[in-house]
Design an enzyme around this catalytic site. Structure first.
Site, PDB file in Angstrom:
ATOM      1  N   ASP A  59     -14.977   4.187 -15.191  1.00  0.00           N
ATOM      2  CA  ASP A  59     -15.264   4.662 -13.627  1.00  0.00           C
ATOM      3  C   ASP A  59     -15.766   6.298 -14.217  1.00  0.00           C
ATOM      4  O   ASP A  59     -16.336   6.553 -12.921  1.00  0.00           O
ATOM      5  CB  ASP A  59     -13.227   5.242 -13.638  1.00  0.00           C
ATOM      6  CG  ASP A  59     -13.113   4.108 -12.580  1.00  0.00           C
ATOM      7  OD1 ASP A  59     -13.765   2.941 -12.491  1.00  0.00           O
ATOM      8  OD2 ASP A  59     -11.381   3.936 -12.843  1.00  0.00           O
ATOM      9  N   ASN A  98     -13.362  12.562  -7.092  1.00  0.00           N
ATOM     10  CA  ASN A  98     -12.175  12.919  -7.498  1.00  0.00           C
ATOM     11  C   ASN A  98     -11.294  13.421  -7.734  1.00  0.00           C
ATOM     12  O   ASN A  98     -10.485  13.918  -6.459  1.00  0.00           O
ATOM     13  CB  ASN A  98     -13.137  11.595  -9.155  1.00  0.00           C
ATOM     14  CG  ASN A  98     -11.337  11.147 -10.030  1.00  0.00           C
ATOM     15  OD1 ASN A  98     -11.479   9.778  -9.032  1.00  0.00           O
ATOM     16  ND2 ASN A  98     -10.772  11.288 -10.910  1.00  0.00           N
ATOM     17  N   ASP A 117      -1.319  27.618 -16.086  1.00  0.00           N
ATOM     18  CA  ASP A 117      -2.193  27.538 -16.840  1.00  0.00           C
ATOM     19  C   ASP A 117      -3.973  27.096 -15.798  1.00  0.00           C
ATOM     20  O   ASP A 117      -5.180  27.251 -15.795  1.00  0.00           O
ATOM     21  CB  ASP A 117      -2.681  26.417 -17.571  1.00  0.00           C
ATOM     22  CG  ASP A 117      -1.387  26.022 -19.484  1.00  0.00           C
ATOM     23  OD1 ASP A 117      -2.101  27.341 -19.136  1.00  0.00           O
ATOM     24  OD2 ASP A 117      -1.177  25.290 -19.453  1.00  0.00           O
TER      25      ASP A 117
END
Length: 266
Positions: free
Chosen positions: A51, A123, A152
């Site tokens: 991928d 993605n 974060d």
């Protein structure tokens, strides 16, 4: 596939992969395909690897709208973006020549940094603190100030990207037939000053997302486009929306997105 006969291979340059591509090229040429060395001359772009290689192939060739992408896996199994396996190359050629394939269209996200540089994601886009300190952002949906985030960072994923980093932080798996983006938090801090939704949420293709970054020393965030780092300093705003560009991929009729999800996770 009769009018798509120029094929380009994207892969690593190691000896094993070169040998695999040589085998692939010989097989493709026997079936009447022409192997080209310049991706701009291709109308079929084949990634060889996994991928990650597929994402790089799409990015490095400019998210071409006038060609098909195909992924060939060299690992133990077919993956999300790789419908074919290196040990079963004849099935790929047979599918292309006997019209057993379908064309799948994956949606993409358009990312704009400080209203200057613009990028596409197949993605996911991720933004995280660049130092050992919590990250502060104001989150806007369209013109609405939605929340003040401290934590974060965040992941904004496409439906196909929903099975990756997004899923690992508790996000939902989304059908790629839906043109939408999913927003998932990374370790958000909730108190009297900062309050977030605390769960992933999904925005339709009509929505726009804006992240305004507080300039408190964390203005050089770590940003990722798919599997590639983006180096931009003094970032103030990031705007995201669904793009009208799609990635057209070769899909076997018996290998739907949900069959891949089942194979990967169940």
């Amino acid at each position: 596939m009769d009018n798509r006969r120029n094929m380009y291979f994207y892969a690593r340059k190691d000896d094993q992969t070169k040998e695999q591509i040589s085998t692939l090229s010989d097989l493709a040429e026997r079936y009447g395909f022409t192997i080209v060395r310049d991706s701009s001359a291709a109308n079929i772009i084949v990634s060889v690897g996994g991928d990650g290689a597929f994402l790089q192939a799409v990015r490095k060739t400019g998210f071409r709208q006038d060609c098909l992408y195909a992924g060939v896996s060299t690992s133990g199994r077919r993956s999300l973006y790789c419908d074919f396996h290196i040990d079963d190359l004849s099935s790929m050629i047979e599918a292309m020549t006997k019209e057993k394939i379908e064309v799948r269209r994956f949606p993409t996200i358009q990312v704009s940094v400080d209203n200057e540089a613009s990028f596409l994601c197949l993605n996911e886009f991720s933004i995280r603190s660049g130092i050992i300190k919590t990250f502060v952002m104001d989150v806007y949906i369209d013109e609405l100030h939605f929340e003040a985030f401290r934590g974060d960072g965040m992941i904004i994923s496409t439906p196909t990207g929903s099975t990756a980093y997004n899923k690992s932080v508790g996000g939902a798996v989304v059908d790629p037939m839906l043109s939408c983006m999913q927003v998932s938090e990374l370790a958000s801090l909730n108190n009297n000053r900062f309050r977030t939704l605390g769960s992933s949420f999904i925005l339709s293709e009509e929505r726009k997302l804006r992240l305004e970054i507080t300039q408190d020393g964390n203005d050089y965030p770590v940003m990722g486009l798919d599997n590639e780092a983006l180096g931009v300093s003094h970032v103030k705003t990031v705007d995201l929306m669904m793009s009208d560009q799609v990635v057209k991929t070769v899909k076997l009729k018996d290998n739907s997105f949900w069959e891949k999800v089942k194979r990967s996770f169940l």
